[in-house]
Structure formats: C-alpha cells, structure tokens
Design a protein around this motif. Structure first.
Motif, PDB file in Angstrom:
ATOM      1  N   UNK A  54      26.929  36.152  55.727  1.00  0.00           N
ATOM      2  CA  UNK A  54      27.562  37.030  54.856  1.00  0.00           C
ATOM      3  C   UNK A  54      28.549  36.770  54.147  1.00  0.00           C
ATOM      4  N   UNK A  55      29.236  37.048  52.808  1.00  0.00           N
ATOM      5  CA  UNK A  55      30.048  36.598  51.997  1.00  0.00           C
ATOM      6  C   UNK A  55      31.013  38.050  52.336  1.00  0.00           C
ATOM      7  N   UNK A  56      32.247  38.107  52.359  1.00  0.00           N
ATOM      8  CA  UNK A  56      33.088  38.626  52.637  1.00  0.00           C
ATOM      9  C   UNK A  56      33.543  38.646  50.700  1.00  0.00           C
ATOM     10  N   UNK A  57      33.019  39.481  50.241  1.00  0.00           N
ATOM     11  CA  UNK A  57      34.445  39.349  48.588  1.00  0.00           C
ATOM     12  C   UNK A  57      35.828  40.509  48.754  1.00  0.00           C
ATOM     13  N   UNK A  58      36.838  40.020  48.437  1.00  0.00           N
ATOM     14  CA  UNK A  58      37.582  40.748  47.950  1.00  0.00           C
ATOM     15  C   UNK A  58      37.304  40.856  46.696  1.00  0.00           C
ATOM     16  N   UNK A  83      33.722  36.355  37.992  1.00  0.00           N
ATOM     17  CA  UNK A  83      33.969  35.319  38.368  1.00  0.00           C
ATOM     18  C   UNK A  83      33.534  34.588  40.251  1.00  0.00           C
ATOM     19  N   UNK A  84      33.648  36.307  40.790  1.00  0.00           N
ATOM     20  CA  UNK A  84      33.197  35.976  42.190  1.00  0.00           C
ATOM     21  C   UNK A  84      31.727  36.176  41.883  1.00  0.00           C
ATOM     22  N   UNK A  85      30.421  37.168  41.308  1.00  0.00           N
ATOM     23  CA  UNK A  85      29.740  36.846  41.280  1.00  0.00           C
ATOM     24  C   UNK A  85      29.683  35.222  40.499  1.00  0.00           C
ATOM     25  N   UNK A  86      29.613  34.906  39.730  1.00  0.00           N
ATOM     26  CA  UNK A  86      29.213  33.720  39.243  1.00  0.00           C
ATOM     27  C   UNK A  86      29.111  32.636  40.356  1.00  0.00           C
ATOM     28  N   UNK A  87      29.833  32.790  41.346  1.00  0.00           N
ATOM     29  CA  UNK A  87      30.474  31.710  42.191  1.00  0.00           C
ATOM     30  C   UNK A  87      28.925  31.848  43.280  1.00  0.00           C
ATOM     31  N   UNK A  88      28.854  33.211  43.097  1.00  0.00           N
ATOM     32  CA  UNK A  88      27.517  33.464  44.292  1.00  0.00           C
ATOM     33  C   UNK A  88      26.176  32.784  43.285  1.00  0.00           C
ATOM     34  N   UNK A  89      26.357  33.339  42.660  1.00  0.00           N
ATOM     35  CA  UNK A  89      24.917  32.956  41.601  1.00  0.00           C
ATOM     36  C   UNK A  89      24.465  31.488  41.735  1.00  0.00           C
ATOM     37  N   UNK A  90      25.712  31.015  41.477  1.00  0.00           N
ATOM     38  CA  UNK A  90      25.402  29.396  41.423  1.00  0.00           C
ATOM     39  C   UNK A  90      25.277  28.530  42.792  1.00  0.00           C
ATOM     40  N   UNK A  91      25.354  29.529  44.080  1.00  0.00           N
ATOM     41  CA  UNK A  91      25.159  28.850  45.177  1.00  0.00           C
ATOM     42  C   UNK A  91      23.521  28.505  45.554  1.00  0.00           C
ATOM     43  N   UNK A  92      22.704  29.954  44.391  1.00  0.00           N
ATOM     44  CA  UNK A  92      21.468  29.557  44.546  1.00  0.00           C
ATOM     45  C   UNK A  92      21.219  30.054  46.044  1.00  0.00           C
ATOM     46  N   UNK A  93      21.312  30.620  46.440  1.00  0.00           N
ATOM     47  CA  UNK A  93      20.990  31.482  48.118  1.00  0.00           C
ATOM     48  C   UNK A  93      20.783  33.547  47.274  1.00  0.00           C
ATOM     49  N   UNK A  94      19.484  33.313  48.044  1.00  0.00           N
ATOM     50  CA  UNK A  94      19.286  35.345  47.953  1.00  0.00           C
ATOM     51  C   UNK A  94      19.655  35.731  48.401  1.00  0.00           C
ATOM     52  N   UNK A  95      19.849  36.566  47.808  1.00  0.00           N
ATOM     53  CA  UNK A  95      21.295  38.036  48.225  1.00  0.00           C
ATOM     54  C   UNK A  95      20.129  39.204  48.785  1.00  0.00           C
ATOM     55  N   UNK A  96      20.199  39.352  49.979  1.00  0.00           N
ATOM     56  CA  UNK A  96      19.346  40.429  50.802  1.00  0.00           C
ATOM     57  C   UNK A  96      19.987  42.440  50.411  1.00  0.00           C
ATOM     58  N   UNK A 141      38.224  36.584  45.947  1.00  0.00           N
ATOM     59  CA  UNK A 141      38.191  35.066  46.855  1.00  0.00           C
ATOM     60  C   UNK A 141      37.082  35.537  48.129  1.00  0.00           C
ATOM     61  N   UNK A 142      36.191  34.681  48.687  1.00  0.00           N
ATOM     62  CA  UNK A 142      34.976  35.212  48.654  1.00  0.00           C
ATOM     63  C   UNK A 142      35.242  34.009  50.143  1.00  0.00           C
ATOM     64  N   UNK A 143      34.912  35.068  51.908  1.00  0.00           N
ATOM     65  CA  UNK A 143      35.044  34.356  53.198  1.00  0.00           C
ATOM     66  C   UNK A 143      33.783  34.315  53.501  1.00  0.00           C
ATOM     67  N   UNK A 144      33.250  33.072  53.629  1.00  0.00           N
ATOM     68  CA  UNK A 144      31.745  33.129  54.247  1.00  0.00           C
ATOM     69  C   UNK A 144      31.359  33.090  55.210  1.00  0.00           C
ATOM     70  N   UNK A 165      36.183  30.546  49.124  1.00  0.00           N
ATOM     71  CA  UNK A 165      36.925  30.406  47.961  1.00  0.00           C
ATOM     72  C   UNK A 165      36.720  31.198  47.506  1.00  0.00           C
ATOM     73  N   UNK A 166      37.840  30.116  46.211  1.00  0.00           N
ATOM     74  CA  UNK A 166      38.354  30.808  45.727  1.00  0.00           C
ATOM     75  C   UNK A 166      38.006  31.535  43.532  1.00  0.00           C
ATOM     76  N   UNK A 167      37.089  31.843  43.685  1.00  0.00           N
ATOM     77  CA  UNK A 167      36.428  31.130  42.127  1.00  0.00           C
ATOM     78  C   UNK A 167      37.436  31.768  41.191  1.00  0.00           C
ATOM     79  N   UNK A 168      38.219  32.994  41.518  1.00  0.00           N
ATOM     80  CA  UNK A 168      39.391  33.454  40.354  1.00  0.00           C
ATOM     81  C   UNK A 168      40.532  32.542  40.571  1.00  0.00           C
ATOM     82  N   UNK A 169      40.422  31.816  41.247  1.00  0.00           N
ATOM     83  CA  UNK A 169      41.848  30.784  41.128  1.00  0.00           C
ATOM     84  C   UNK A 169      42.878  30.433  40.118  1.00  0.00           C
TER      85      UNK A 169
END
Length: 217
Positions: free
Chosen positions: A6-10, A40-53, A181-184, A201-205
């Motif tokens: 579960x990814x908590x995105x601010x 940037x947050x969306x790109x980070x999630x895509x880069x993980x290569x994990x399916x999001x349901x 940011x993304x807290x997983x 992670x802080x993809x928008x840093x």
C-alpha cells in the motif's frame, strides 16, 4: 488475496498565495509546480514495475488532482474515500504565523495547550482509526497487486507514528512527509498492528527548493 503493498502518496504543492492554513476548505488546487510534483510521484510508482490494482483518493481538490497522473498511468478509476481526508481544524482560512497570525492571539492559546489531545481539531487517535480502517479496506478490496492511497501530510504521518509504536503527539515541523512523497506499507501477520512500513521515497525532492508548504494541518 489482499494487496501486496500500500503506497501512501501525499499531494503536491498547493496554490496558496495568501499562505493560509487551508485544511478542508474548497478551491485549493495544485500549483503548476504541484502538478509537476504529482507527475514525479506517478513516474516513481511506474518505475517500480509493480501492478497497481486500486487507487483510493481523499475528496479534496488537491488530492484528486495529485491522483490524476497515477490514474492515467495505471488506467484506474479513482475511488473517493472520506476517511483519508485532511483532519478538521478550527484555524482553517487563517495565517498561523506573522503579523495578525492566529498564534499571536491569546484567545487561541487554550486550544494549543495540550498536544496529546489537540483542541484545535480532530484528535490524533481518530485520524489514525479512520486512516487504518481505510487502508485495511482498500487492501482487502483487491485480488493481489498494490493499492495507492492519495492523502495528506498529517494523516500519513499519524499512520507512520502508529505503525512505529511511537507517541502520536509531535512537532508538525518534524514530519517526514514531503510534498508528493510516498510512504509504503505491507500487510504483515507478524506485526502487532497488521501493517508494517517498508519504505519512504521523495520523488519530487528536486522540485522542493522552490515549493511552499505552509497550508498543511
């Protein structure tokens, strides 16, 4: 089978030229920089290569706009959940610091005296209870894959403190929950609270130097 992660995105930076505490007030959407942060947050999630349901989103404008690039990337319809919204706050619409700020008015001080049971708004334990319930329900609603929850700084940080077994009272200036940011988290049968935090992670840093973050509860 519940969600694997579960990814908590601010949300990203909000357009807030007056520097007020916007809380749940309507009309506070993302700035141009905030839109880039959300990308940037969306790109980070895509880069993980994990399916999001599934994609669960707070009903406020800034979170719905932050969820849009995630929804597009994973071809998902956002699910609005009131339980992941910003907490209530009696100081909404005011500036907290500086000339005329709410912190300078003696009439407001009694509401700020007890950090364990904040008189300025929703109790910490209530925030934790609704956030955890929403996370558990979202996790149980899918048959594998991950779930993304787009929420706000205080609810995400309250969830972090709860899962870490730390006191909920805290200094808001010390929250580790940057814009976009993304807290997983992962479900865990061995964890005392059924969930465990596994990453941040802080993809928008790289965008944060020019950002304003003064309106969070």
């Amino acid at each position: 089978m519940p969600a694997e992660q579960i990814h908590l995105v601010r949300h990203g930076e909000v357009s807030n030229p007056q520097g007020v505490l916007y809380g749940r007030l309507p009309g506070y959407g993302l700035s141009d920089l905030g839109l880039r942060m959300a990308e940037a947050a969306a790109a980070d999630l895509v880069s993980r290569g994990r399916p999001v349901s599934a994609l669960v989103v707070s009903p406020l404008q800034r979170t719905r706009e932050s969820a849009a690039p995630i929804a597009a990337a994973f071809e998902l319809e956002p699910i609005i959940d009131e339980r992941v919204i910003e907490p209530t706050n009696r100081f909404e619409g005011t500036r907290m610091r500086g000339p005329g700020g709410s912190l300078r008015r003696p009439a407001n001080w009694p509401a700020l005296m007890n950090p364990w049971r904040p008189g300025w708004g929703e109790p910490y334990r209530a925030v934790v209870a609704r956030m955890v319930a929403a996370i558990v329900d979202a996790s149980a609603s899918v048959d594998g894959g991950d779930v993304v929850v787009v929420s706000h700084q205080m609810p995400i940080w309250m969830t972090h403190l709860h899962l870490a077994g730390q006191p909920l009272a805290h200094d808001p200036r010390r929250r580790r929950c940057a814009l976009s940011s993304i807290t997983t988290l992962e479900p865990s049968s061995s964890a005392a609270r059924g969930l465990v935090e596994i990453g941040y992670r802080d993809p928008a840093a790289a965008l944060a130097a020019g950002a304003s973050d003064v309106g969070a509860v």
